[in-house]
Design an enzyme around this catalytic site. Sequence first.
Site, short mmCIF file in Angstrom:
data_model
loop_
_atom_site.label_atom_id
_atom_site.label_comp_id
_atom_site.label_asym_id
_atom_site.label_seq_id
_atom_site.Cartn_x
_atom_site.Cartn_y
_atom_site.Cartn_z
N GLU A 22 18.96 -0.64 6.44
CA GLU A 22 17.65 -1.02 6.97
C GLU A 22 16.73 -1.61 5.90
O GLU A 22 15.86 -2.40 6.21
CB GLU A 22 17.01 0.17 7.67
CG GLU A 22 17.76 0.56 8.92
CD GLU A 22 17.18 1.75 9.65
OE1 GLU A 22 16.16 2.33 9.18
OE2 GLU A 22 17.71 2.11 10.69
N CYS A 72 16.44 9.82 13.27
CA CYS A 72 16.06 10.95 12.42
C CYS A 72 16.41 10.69 10.95
O CYS A 72 15.87 11.35 10.06
CB CYS A 72 16.68 12.24 12.92
SG CYS A 72 18.46 12.17 13.15
N HIS A 73 17.26 9.70 10.69
CA HIS A 73 17.59 9.37 9.30
C HIS A 73 16.38 8.82 8.54
O HIS A 73 16.37 8.81 7.32
CB HIS A 73 18.75 8.37 9.24
CG HIS A 73 18.48 7.06 9.87
ND1 HIS A 73 18.63 6.85 11.24
CD2 HIS A 73 18.04 5.87 9.36
CE1 HIS A 73 18.31 5.59 11.51
NE2 HIS A 73 17.95 4.97 10.39
N ASN A 87 18.66 16.45 17.24
CA ASN A 87 18.71 15.13 17.86
C ASN A 87 20.14 14.81 18.26
O ASN A 87 21.05 14.85 17.44
CB ASN A 87 18.19 14.09 16.86
CG ASN A 87 18.32 12.68 17.35
OD1 ASN A 87 18.35 12.42 18.54
ND2 ASN A 87 18.40 11.75 16.42
N TYR A 131 8.37 14.88 7.23
CA TYR A 131 8.35 15.70 8.43
C TYR A 131 6.93 16.01 8.90
O TYR A 131 6.65 15.98 10.10
CB TYR A 131 9.12 17.00 8.21
CG TYR A 131 10.60 16.77 8.02
CD1 TYR A 131 11.43 16.51 9.11
CD2 TYR A 131 11.18 16.79 6.75
CE1 TYR A 131 12.79 16.28 8.94
CE2 TYR A 131 12.53 16.56 6.58
CZ TYR A 131 13.34 16.31 7.68
OH TYR A 131 14.67 16.08 7.51
#
Length: 166
Positions: free
Chosen positions: A162, A135-136, A127, A103
């Site tokens: 991913e 945001c993940h 979000n 963050y």
Amino acid sequence: MIEAQILPTPAGPLALLSHEGVLVAAGFTADPHEMFVRLSPALQARGLTRVDDLGHAAQAVRDYLDGDLKALDAVPVSQPGTPKRQRLLTALREVPPGSTIHYAELAERAGLPRTAARAAGSACAQNLIAPFVPCHRILPSTGGFGGYYYGTPVKQWLLAHEAGTG
């Protein structure tokens, strides 16, 4: 009119809500109304209808699931927020697939001090367009996955997908 489509994914159903070709909401739910009620009153006043195919946005999800991890990046999105929030959301979209940051780093990428990590966390929590605004990919510096509006298992699946391990 806000148009909605539900797409199946390995992480669960994904609702996409679009207005004039721009995504205004997306999230892991089978009920697009759950996303619709989070929109601004002005958008809600337009009404909600389900459609069979949203075109480009739906194809981007299919391409993403098939391994084109950058497919979601080309879909136009719009969500409300202050100039600071908009900088954070823009910085979120620039975190590449397959990578994660903390963050405080997100805050820095948005031109804010590292001490603005809470503001970065707030932007992630509010979000409206996951996973298009990814945001993940933001993790707490203390370790673990942290929270995720749609549940930690969805966040874990997205990150594994991913990373090529999902």
